[in-house]
Design a protein around this motif. Structure first.
Motif, PDB file in Angstrom:
ATOM      1  N   SER A 193      -4.191   6.020  -5.780  1.00 50.06           N
ATOM      2  CA  SER A 193      -4.721   5.885  -6.925  1.00 50.06           C
ATOM      3  C   SER A 193      -3.389   5.034  -7.804  1.00 50.06           C
ATOM      4  CB  SER A 193      -4.634   7.340  -7.750  1.00 50.06           C
ATOM      5  OG  SER A 193      -5.672   8.149  -7.244  1.00 50.06           O
ATOM      6  N   MET A 194      -2.254   5.095  -7.544  1.00 48.68           N
ATOM      7  CA  MET A 194      -1.341   4.210  -8.388  1.00 48.68           C
ATOM      8  C   MET A 194      -1.700   2.964  -7.897  1.00 48.68           C
ATOM      9  SD  MET A 194       1.832   4.769  -9.803  1.00 48.68           S
ATOM     10  CE  MET A 194       2.215   6.261  -9.296  1.00 48.68           C
ATOM     11  N   LEU A 195      -1.918   2.582  -6.500  1.00 50.32           N
ATOM     12  CA  LEU A 195      -2.142   1.001  -6.084  1.00 50.32           C
ATOM     13  C   LEU A 195      -3.608   0.519  -6.930  1.00 50.32           C
ATOM     14  CD1 LEU A 195      -1.054   1.199  -2.413  1.00 50.32           C
ATOM     15  CD2 LEU A 195       0.192   0.067  -4.349  1.00 50.32           C
ATOM     16  N   VAL A 196      -4.322   1.261  -7.053  1.00 54.36           N
ATOM     17  CA  VAL A 196      -5.745   1.008  -7.592  1.00 54.36           C
ATOM     18  C   VAL A 196      -5.355   0.854  -8.998  1.00 54.36           C
ATOM     19  CG1 VAL A 196      -8.085   1.838  -8.344  1.00 54.36           C
ATOM     20  CG2 VAL A 196      -7.336   2.092  -5.774  1.00 54.36           C
ATOM     21  N   LEU A 197      -4.886   1.583  -9.576  1.00 57.01           N
ATOM     22  CA  LEU A 197      -4.609   1.569 -11.016  1.00 57.01           C
ATOM     23  C   LEU A 197      -3.761   0.170 -11.379  1.00 57.01           C
ATOM     24  CD1 LEU A 197      -3.560   5.079 -11.939  1.00 57.01           C
ATOM     25  CD2 LEU A 197      -5.705   3.872 -12.599  1.00 57.01           C
ATOM     26  N   HIS A 198      -2.671  -0.179 -10.511  1.00 55.59           N
ATOM     27  CA  HIS A 198      -2.040  -1.306 -10.655  1.00 55.59           C
ATOM     28  C   HIS A 198      -2.712  -2.439 -10.373  1.00 55.59           C
ATOM     29  CE1 HIS A 198       1.661  -3.835 -10.356  1.00 55.59           C
ATOM     30  NE2 HIS A 198       0.986  -4.267  -9.321  1.00 55.59           N
ATOM     31  N   LEU A 199      -3.790  -2.609  -9.317  1.00 51.56           N
ATOM     32  CA  LEU A 199      -4.622  -3.640  -9.326  1.00 51.56           C
ATOM     33  C   LEU A 199      -5.545  -3.846 -10.355  1.00 51.56           C
ATOM     34  CD1 LEU A 199      -5.375  -3.406  -5.335  1.00 51.56           C
ATOM     35  CD2 LEU A 199      -4.013  -5.421  -6.498  1.00 51.56           C
ATOM     36  N   LEU A 200      -6.093  -2.898 -10.837  1.00 50.19           N
ATOM     37  CA  LEU A 200      -7.030  -2.945 -12.018  1.00 50.19           C
ATOM     38  C   LEU A 200      -6.242  -3.319 -13.206  1.00 50.19           C
ATOM     39  CD1 LEU A 200      -9.423   0.004 -11.467  1.00 50.19           C
ATOM     40  CD2 LEU A 200      -9.732  -2.367 -10.854  1.00 50.19           C
ATOM     41  N   ALA A 201      -4.828  -3.440 -13.287  1.00 53.25           N
ATOM     42  CA  ALA A 201      -4.274  -3.877 -14.546  1.00 53.25           C
ATOM     43  C   ALA A 201      -4.665  -5.295 -14.718  1.00 53.25           C
ATOM     44  CB  ALA A 201      -2.943  -3.401 -14.550  1.00 53.25           C
TER      45      ALA A 201
END
Length: 128
Positions: free
Chosen positions: A28-36
């Motif tokens: 989740s942390m990586l997905v949220l970071h990429l979607l930023a």
């Protein structure tokens, strides 16, 4: 004082734990970071996250969507185009997510060496 158990989901602390479990897990942390950086297609996310299986990416995206942190939009083309983007609430997570990822990048060598020293000590000082 009453003791809160993991099975009593009515307690506010359990709800808090569930939210922290969601936003704090590694995928989740990586997905949220990429979607930023803006909307991404499923395939872009999958290519960008090393080691994530298609099933795990799908489960992660569904959970983030369910929690209202990510929105999914389908464009009716052939094949359908599916884009994921952060919601307004998902955007509010960017400062802490960015800070944690930056911290991990800065300290990854330190953590790696610490793990190595710990593992050697646990084996009685014998290196592999």
């Amino acid at each position: 004082m009453t003791r809160v158990t993991h099975t009593d989901v009515r307690e506010p602390t359990c709800e808090l734990r569930e939210i922290l479990d969601r936003v704090g897990d590694k995928w989740s942390m990586l997905v949220l970071h990429l979607l930023a950086a803006g909307p991404r297609r499923y395939s872009e996310l999958h290519r960008a996250i090393d080691g994530i299986s298609p099933r795990m990416l799908t489960l992660t995206l569904r959970s983030l969507e369910r929690d209202g942190l990510v929105s999914r939009s389908v464009t009716p083309t052939s094949p359908p185009r599916v884009d994921y983007t952060l919601t307004a609430v998902g955007e509010t997570l960017q400062p802490p997510v960015h800070a944690l990822i930056e911290w991990a990048q800065v300290h990854r060598d330190y953590v790696s060496k610490s793990r190595e020293h710990y593992d050697i000590a646990e084996r009685g000082g014998q290196a592999l």
